[in-house]
Design an enzyme around this catalytic site. Structure first.
Site, short mmCIF file in Angstrom:
data_model
loop_
_atom_site.label_atom_id
_atom_site.label_comp_id
_atom_site.label_asym_id
_atom_site.label_seq_id
_atom_site.Cartn_x
_atom_site.Cartn_y
_atom_site.Cartn_z
N GLU B 58 -5.45 -0.59 -0.30
CA GLU B 58 -4.53 0.53 -0.06
C GLU B 58 -4.37 0.87 1.42
OE1 GLU B 58 -6.80 0.49 -2.44
OE2 GLU B 58 -5.86 1.06 -4.34
N PHE B 120 -12.36 10.33 -14.69
CA PHE B 120 -12.41 8.98 -14.13
C PHE B 120 -11.33 8.82 -13.05
CE2 PHE B 120 -10.96 4.48 -14.34
CZ PHE B 120 -12.09 3.93 -13.74
N GLN B 121 -11.74 8.31 -11.91
CA GLN B 121 -10.86 8.10 -10.75
C GLN B 121 -10.16 9.41 -10.32
OE1 GLN B 121 -8.39 4.56 -11.44
NE2 GLN B 121 -10.01 3.36 -10.47
N LYS B 170 -0.65 11.93 -13.93
CA LYS B 170 -0.09 10.91 -14.82
C LYS B 170 0.82 11.51 -15.88
CE LYS B 170 -1.30 6.78 -17.39
NZ LYS B 170 -2.37 5.91 -17.88
N MET B 485 -14.30 -3.86 23.94
CA MET B 485 -14.23 -2.57 24.63
C MET B 485 -15.60 -1.89 24.57
SD MET B 485 -12.26 -0.89 26.51
CE MET B 485 -10.48 -0.97 26.30
#
Lengths: 164, 572
Positions: B58, B120-121, B170, B485
């Site tokens: 993602e 969940f999630q 959802k 760096m």
């Protein structure tokens, strides 16, 4: 310097945390914050007491204005304004002398006794924060069980008004 | 959708979502499916106007959407699922916030009745992203979905742009409502300033035209505000020196004589000295970032400052300015150009010539010089060759670190939107997904990614996406086997104690590229650099991974050390 900033914001879930999150994320001071819906139920009015240099206060007002949920804002400090805070104090009063003395102090400070039990009074007091502080000082002889303060609300005097 | 429902018929939230994006003219969505967004993916499947690009992580989706937006004048769009989908997106969202990238990110959420249940999630996506978005929304009712999406695009793309997140449970995508997309949206609490105050503009012009040692300092606001043409006209008319920030490169043509290079920590000597000695600073679309100002106490000690910016909160945030102008940069610059001829005083050409002589003296120090005869490949040389061989007209993305600075210093950008990097957040791993987004926005253009062996590994999985969508990106990996760096700071400020900056156990990047189905090259001799880049550019339809084995000890010069002023640069 201490500033009182009043804002109108969308009465939506999350709006309060956007404001408080801004203060913590940017490290601004927050002395008190009060919020409640207004006569227009779609709007909340918030009063924030904060402190900082002129530059920081300018940033605070700009950053608050930048929040999408903030509709209007006013820094009351440069205007003539009224500020009020409410306090509820529960004190232990075990004998008649104590009860009389508590009543007398409450009257002097123009407060009200709003709850009485066998051994306690709940005293309600409204005013400038310093008046509430003085009252607590005056109560020093009493066992204070609980103090609840509302935080500051403010409004400008005269024609200056924060509305849509 | 194959069948367009009648206007009054109710459709599902998922279908409303798709219709909204179509109404917004969205062509590409970068995303990754998951449980909470299954209805949306089903609706996307049943239409063919919007292309969905499947990334491999993602974070890559958000960066790709950023690259798409930064390289064009469109809004980037990404779609992720709830929970880990959303948390993986956070780095990208924060990156977009810091660099003011117009982005609308949609995240799935658990059904409304499960919110707050540790389902969940489930994560509090709106809460997690609140400090790093311009605004975010949780849609609790399908009837609000279309209006919310309209607001999201409006907020993301207007004023000072930024990322807006819309969290959609959802069940909202399954419920039905009549679809109606508002043509316009008004928000009582959001009215970005557009036009600058005319009085302020005149006042600023008076100061600008009376300057003896003027300096223009312009930034990402010029690119985002599509103002590079107006800026070029304004700057040429004045004849003043101009410097760009890292985010502002390409806002003014780098090949022009008036351009004195980038400023700041690794900016040019002439730009930083010019800033230090300037008597009038004209700051346009900039935010006085600490990488630009160095020690704020020592910043531009002699200058009166004009600051033009669309964001009032940027004015006098870090540096107190004398004449602020709030509004969109482009119309303000146009008005200034128009007004300039009507002003009583014009710049004194003799004084200006003297100032230019001073600047040319600084320029003659040749602060970007490096050892061109080195038997080891110098990273600067690779970027210089890339610039030559692409005619300075490629889209160049970078990751974060030394290679980023060399790309900024040595690829002269003559046009806006060509240089795509992470300036504010400094996010390693952005380079490849940025390039993907840029290639989707410009399918026929040459898109290159200048990166390092450490950064590239932070989003390396996107090589798979590049194969799936045939993205012919040219990756130039400046491989010095160090977090360059970090190593440079350890050399300068930690007596050479190279803690955790050596990149051990590196993969064979040639084989890695090949295993992803791409072309890999390893280049070890300076004499082979040009040939390799030529060969790679000639492979028009393939992604080529060029692994340049570069000098491990090379440092980025010049440099303003932390705490120093702009006139206290370390030169090579």
């Amino acid at each position: 310097m201490r500033h009182i900033i009043s804002l109108l914001l969308e009465n939506e879930s999350g709006a309060l945390s956007r404001v408080s999150g801004l203060f913590s994320a940017r490290g601004y001071n927050i002395e008190s914050l009060t919020v409640a819906p207004t006569d227009d139920p779609s709007l909340s009015r918030m009063t924030i007491v904060t402190s900082g240099s002129e530059q920081i206060i300018e940033q605070i007002t700009k950053q608050l204005n930048k929040l999408i949920d903030v509709v209007r804002l006013i820094d009351l400090t440069p205007h003539r304004h009224i500020e009020r805070e409410m306090m509820l104090v529960k004190v232990k009063v075990t004998d008649n002398t104590g009860r009389e003395e508590a009543k007398r102090l409450t009257d002097i400070f123009r407060g009200n006794i709003v709850d009485v039990s066998q051994e306690t009074y709940v005293i309600e007091l409204t005013g400038h924060g310093s008046k509430l502080d003085s009252f607590l000082e005056a109560l020093q002889g009493f066992p204070v069980m609980e103090v609840v303060r509302s935080g500051v609300m403010g409004i400008a005097r005269g024609e200056v008004a924060l509305h849509l | 959708m194959s069948e367009t429902p009648a206007k009054s018929a109710a459709i599902t939230g998922a279908e409303i979502f798709v219709r909204c994006l179509q109404e917004e003219g969205v062509e590409v969505v970068f995303g990754y499916p998951g449980g909470a967004v299954l209805h949306i993916y089903d609706a996307l499947y049943r239409q063919d106007k919007i292309a969905h690009i499947l990334v491999r992580h993602e974070q890559g989706a958000i960066h790709a959407a950023e690259g798409y937006a930064k390289s064009s004048d469109r809004c980037g769009v990404a779609l992720v699922t709830s929970g880990p989908g959303a948390t993986n997106a956070v780095t990208g969202i924060a990156d977009a916030y810091m660099d003011s990238v117009p982005l609308v990110v949609f995240s799935g959420q658990v059904p409304t009745h499960l919110i707050g249940n540790d389902a969940f999630q489930e994560v509090d996506t709106v809460g997690i992203t609140r400090p790093c978005v311009k605004h975010n929304f949780l849609v609790k009712d399908v009837k609000d979905l279309a209006t919310t999406i309209k607001k999201a695009f409006y907020v993301a793309t207007s004023g000072r742009p930024g990322p807006v997140l819309v969290d959609i449970p959802k069940d909202v995508t399954a419920q039905t409502a009549v679809f109606e997309y508002p043509k316009q949206i008004k928000m009582r609490s959001y009215n970005p300033t557009t036009r600058g105050h005319s009085g302020q503009i005149r006042k600023a012009l008076e100061l600008i035209l009376s300057a003896k040692k003027p300096m223009l300092y312009t930034g990402g606001g010029v690119i985002l505000g599509r103002a590079s043409e107006a800026l070029t006209e304004f700057t040429r008319k004045l004849g003043y020196p101009i410097t760009n920030t890292l985010m502002g490169l390409g806002g003014y043509p780098a090949s022009d004589r008036q351009f004195v290079g980038m400023l700041g920590m690794h900016g040019t000597y002439e730009a930083n000295m010019g800033m230090h000695h300037a008597d009038v600073l004209i700051a346009i679309g900039v935010r006085f970032d600490d990488r630009v100002t160095g020690n704020i106490e020592k910043f531009c000690p002699y200058a009166k400052i004009v600051h033009i910016d669309v964001d009032p909160a940027s004015i006098s945030k870090n540096v107190k300015v004398d004449i602020p102008i709030v509004g969109q940069v482009e119309p303000i610059l146009r008005e200034m150009v128009r007004e300039m001829d009507n002003m009583p005083d014009q710049p004194d050409q003799d004084t200006l010539a003297g100032w230019w002589r001073q600047i040319e003296e600084w320029r003659a120090k040749d602060c970007l010089k490096y050892d061109r005869s080195s038997p080891i490949i110098k990273p600067q040389y690779v970027v210089q060759k890339l610039w030559e061989l692409t005619g300075g007209d490629a889209f160049v993305t970078s990751d974060v670190g030394q290679h980023q600075m060399w790309a900024a210093q040595f690829y002269g950008f003559d046009k806006p939107n060509r240089w795509i990097n992470s300036g504010g957040l400094g996010t390693m791993g952005v380079g490849l997904p940025f390039a993907m987004g840029a290639q989707f926005a410009h399918p026929d253009a040459t898109v290159t990614c200048v990166t390092g062996e450490a950064s590239i590994q932070m989003c390396i999985q996107e090589l798979s996406t590049c194969l799936q969508y045939h993205l012919p990106i040219k990756i130039l990996n400046l491989n010095n086997r160090y977090l360059g760096m970090v190593r440079q700071w350890q050399e300068f400020f930690y007596q050479g104690r190279y803690a955790m900056s050596y990149m051990d156990a590196l993969p064979d990047f040639v084989k890695l590229a090949e295993s992803y189905g791409h072309v890999g090259m390893r280049i070890e001799e300076p004499g082979d650099v040009e040939g390799a880049i030529r060969e790679a550019l000639a492979l028009k339809d393939r992604l080529v991974f060029m692994d340049f084995i570069t000098d491990q000890t090379e440092n980025v010069y010049p440099m303003i050390p932390a705490g120093a002023g702009q006139n206290e640069m370390i030169l090579l």
